[in-house]
Scaffold this motif. Structure first.
Motif: not given
Length: 303
Positions: A231-233, A242-252, A297-303
């Motif tokens: 989810t977005e949260k 908002q570097a990546l969007d919510v995709i709602n896919k049933d992927y493994v 503090e932790n790794w984060k995707i910024i772009r």
């Protein structure tokens, strides 16, 4: 008796001395004043020009041409409607006549006359359009557009059926109120082909040490397992801006494929392919990402 007359000699006249020429100074007052006024005026004008002089330089004007985005959706829709009529026909004469009537909505009178001979009255085939694709819409001038497209047809002859795909170009005239008409008949053309370009594969350049590489691998494994259903949260714990969007896919998630890491200052650029199993289609899906990571503090995707 003799008389003696004595003459007195006249004394010599003193010689006149020659006058020495002299120059009179200060007598031409008007001329002198005029010269002084001229001199002072010239100096004053020079000083004035010095302080008020305008720098003269060459001005090079640069013409900036802004590309205007042209909405071609209506042209593409018009072309698609025309193509479905033009490349479909039946053997029955009454159906051919109806087709010719419908084509009057798209063709100039000259092209209508030209195309009356396209379908013979005894033609042994019929055709239906099965696919349509626009490759390009180029603005030929302010009112004419060249449209390159491919059309798929199913040709029926007796009991035989075959599928054909051909590429054509037409020219569409568009007036000031967006009315349109085809002014160049469908003309056989070539569609774009596969380019021979092959991008150079990147390699890690050693700027990310083994400890950081292990941390990033662990972070990306965790993130890409969560990402398809996040989810977005939930994404906000791993992603900023908002570097990546919510995709709602049933992927493994299966694995990371050939991740490449490069560090500049405090940012790490990641180029990676992520292998997923699509549970809906049952295929293996490979998604390719280029991300920028930063650690606070932790790794984060910024772009």
């Amino acid at each position: 008796m003799k008389i003696k007359i004595e003459r007195k000699e006249k004394p010599d006249k003193p010689k006149k001395q020659k006058k020495i020429p002299t120059i009179k100074v200060g007598t031409h007052k008007k001329l002198t004043i005029s010269l002084w006024v001229l001199l002072i005026g010239s100096m004053s004008f020079g000083i004035y020009k010095n302080f008020t002089a305008i720098d003269m330089h060459t001005v090079h004007e640069k013409e900036i041409i802004e590309k205007q985005v042209v909405d071609t959706n209506s042209i593409e829709s018009f072309t698609e409607s025309f193509v479905k009529e033009y490349f479909s026909w039946q053997q029955a004469q009454d159906l051919q006549d109806k087709r010719n009537e419908r084509l009057k909505n798209y063709l100039t009178e000259n092209l209508q006359q030209l195309n009356t001979e396209m379908i013979r009255s005894d033609i042994p085939t019929s055709s239906i359009v099965t696919s349509f694709q626009v490759w390009s819409v180029k603005q030929h001038n302010d009112i004419e557009y060249d449209v390159l497209f491919s059309v798929g047809q199913q040709i029926t002859e007796g009991e035989s059926k075959k599928n054909l795909t051909s590429t054509y170009s037409i020219t569409v005239y568009v007036d000031e109120v967006r009315n349109m008409v085809v002014i160049k008949n469908p003309t056989i053309d070539g569609k774009p082909q596969k380019a021979s370009y092959e991008p150079v594969l990147s390699d890690s350049d050693g700027t990310v040490d083994a400890t950081a590489t292990e941390e990033i691998n662990s972070f990306l494994d965790t993130f890409f397992k969560l990402y398809p259903t996040a989810t977005e949260k939930e994404l906000s714990y791993y992603v900023s801006n908002q570097a990546l969007d919510v995709i709602n896919k049933d992927y493994v998630f299966v694995e990371l494929v050939n991740p490449v890491y490069t560090q500049v200052d405090n940012q790490v650029t990641v180029i990676v392919t992520v292998k997923y199993l699509d549970k809906e289609t049952k295929v293996t899906q490979f998604s390719q990402f280029e991300l920028a990571l930063q650690k606070n503090e932790n790794w984060k995707i910024i772009r």
